[in-house]
Write a protein that holds these residues in place. Sequence first.
Motif, PDB file in Angstrom:
ATOM      1  N   VAL A 125      -5.903  -9.671  -3.946  1.00  0.00           N
ATOM      2  CA  VAL A 125      -4.924  -9.127  -2.997  1.00  0.00           C
ATOM      3  C   VAL A 125      -3.996  -8.172  -3.735  1.00  0.00           C
ATOM      4  N   ASP A 126      -3.779  -6.972  -3.147  1.00  0.00           N
ATOM      5  CA  ASP A 126      -2.809  -6.036  -3.723  1.00  0.00           C
ATOM      6  C   ASP A 126      -1.392  -6.571  -3.514  1.00  0.00           C
ATOM      7  N   SER A 159       0.823  -1.209   0.000  1.00  0.00           N
ATOM      8  CA  SER A 159       0.000   0.000   0.000  1.00  0.00           C
ATOM      9  C   SER A 159       0.859   1.262   0.000  1.00  0.00           C
ATOM     10  N   ASP A 207      -2.898 -13.582  11.145  1.00  0.00           N
ATOM     11  CA  ASP A 207      -2.923 -12.436  10.246  1.00  0.00           C
ATOM     12  C   ASP A 207      -1.585 -11.695  10.287  1.00  0.00           C
ATOM     13  N   ARG A 263      -3.018  -6.964  -8.788  1.00  0.00           N
ATOM     14  CA  ARG A 263      -4.026  -7.556  -7.904  1.00  0.00           C
ATOM     15  C   ARG A 263      -4.169  -9.015  -8.318  1.00  0.00           C
ATOM     16  N   SER A 273      -5.854 -15.338   1.897  1.00  0.00           N
ATOM     17  CA  SER A 273      -6.668 -14.189   2.295  1.00  0.00           C
ATOM     18  C   SER A 273      -8.128 -14.492   1.995  1.00  0.00           C
ATOM     19  N   GLU A 274      -9.006 -13.858   2.767  1.00  0.00           N
ATOM     20  CA  GLU A 274     -10.437 -13.988   2.504  1.00  0.00           C
ATOM     21  C   GLU A 274     -10.904 -13.026   1.432  1.00  0.00           C
ATOM     22  N   GLU A 275     -10.026 -12.102   1.050  1.00  0.00           N
ATOM     23  CA  GLU A 275     -10.361 -11.152  -0.005  1.00  0.00           C
ATOM     24  C   GLU A 275     -10.360 -11.852  -1.358  1.00  0.00           C
ATOM     25  N   GLY A 276     -11.178 -11.344  -2.283  1.00  0.00           N
ATOM     26  CA  GLY A 276     -11.217 -11.931  -3.622  1.00  0.00           C
ATOM     27  C   GLY A 276      -9.948 -11.681  -4.400  1.00  0.00           C
ATOM     28  N   PHE A 306      -5.592  -5.932   6.467  1.00  0.00           N
ATOM     29  CA  PHE A 306      -5.172  -6.448   5.164  1.00  0.00           C
ATOM     30  C   PHE A 306      -5.638  -7.876   4.916  1.00  0.00           C
ATOM     31  N   GLY A 307      -6.021  -8.588   5.965  1.00  0.00           N
ATOM     32  CA  GLY A 307      -6.573  -9.927   5.794  1.00  0.00           C
ATOM     33  C   GLY A 307      -5.591 -10.945   5.240  1.00  0.00           C
ATOM     34  N   ARG A 360      -9.068  -0.961   8.224  1.00  0.00           N
ATOM     35  CA  ARG A 360      -9.801  -2.152   7.817  1.00  0.00           C
ATOM     36  C   ARG A 360      -8.968  -3.424   7.951  1.00  0.00           C
TER      37      ARG A 360
END
Length: 462
Positions: free
Chosen positions: A393-394, A271, A315, A403, A388-391, A301-302, A299
Amino acid sequence: MVGRRDHPGAPTPVVTLRTRCAAGTALVTALAAVTIVVAGLVREPVRLALAVAMVVVAVVAGWDALVHRGARRYAAGAIVTPALVGGVLLLDLHAVTRIVTVAALVLASLAAARVALHDVLATPSFTTRPVGPAARGVLLMNPRSGGGRVARFDLENEARRRGITPVLLRPGDDLRELAELAVARGADVLGMAGGDGSQAVIANVARRHEVAMVCVPAGTRNHFALDLGVDRDDVVGALDAFGDAVEGRVDLACVGDRVFVNNASLGLYASVVQSEAYRAAKINTTARMLPDLLGPDARGFGLRIDWPDGLGDLDADLVLVSNNVYRVERLSAFGTRARLDEGVLGVIALSLGNSTDLAALLAGEPRGDLSRHRALRQWSTPEFVVDSEEGLVDVGIDGEALRLAPPLHFRSLPASLRIRLPLHSRSAVARSPLPRPGAASAELLRRLIAHPGTGGVHEERR
């Protein structure tokens, strides 16, 4: 924190005639300075003891300045002059020649010691062997890299003068396709004049076709060139690697099917480096962004990783996966790699549990002591997975923002790239941290005694 493992095949630096001369000069001139002081004050024991002590302090402080960086170097350097002046002033003030001689001998000793330490104690980042000129060398160039370094150094014409075929990347061109075409037409050495992202693309093509590569530092930071030992200020000189040169094998790394030469960053670091202000003011930008990224309202990063010390799947706020192991300094500057052929990934992970951890991170950034942060872990491994739980990741890969869909599978590609360097390049010299004066002296003497051979080319590991 787990440091990098010892490399069983690491070469022992060759002790050259220049190194021996420099070491001998450092020793002889230091002893000569002390001898002159003793001879001038032999009948005055009190002044003799004080003068010798001051000269010794000057020499020791000078060594300390040579082997350290930052504030300690400046502090040690500030001691040298008054100690040296105090020592010579205890001599007969009318003996101007003697005073000047002592000062000159001490300075000569420190200068010679610097040369010997760099030659003997700096470890090459990979082993090399001599090779002949490229039969059909091709240089690919990104004219937009490094603020226009390709045009500034006239690399297109410099390449032609050396019999190298130049290929200029134009808007809309695909760099990988241009490299593939060059190999299909018979190129045996591929060069890349551009940033680290472009270097990684060419490295992957060279790896798959088993052709050699030349790294030309025409990007902005040129971290890959730095760790290879290429002089980043001598852009044109890097083209000499297409002629008589040395060649060795270095590792690459990949995440999925994407190859990288330096590192991939996730979470906090990814980031920060994507900020437009980062390149102009790394430390200030990092300090300004950290509270927003890690504060109580952040928030998160997950990122979930398997920690190496039995903490389980937890995490992380920052993950940096590198092609071999980095020396940790700052969040805004991770330093350099001592070796490029260990066959491992270097992993740096940081999990900030409270505001105290964040405050310590901010306070330590200007001092460059990130490696001492209690929440940081560093280890090496051939493979590594980040979930990660994110769809998406950066991820920052060799300075390029992407991504990617998790889980992210990282692995080392040991000895997968043939890399060529100019004969005048010195891998790792003048960039690896030197040991403390006592250890440096002992190691210098040990190697001078144990390795009497001469010559400057390292033999390839069998």
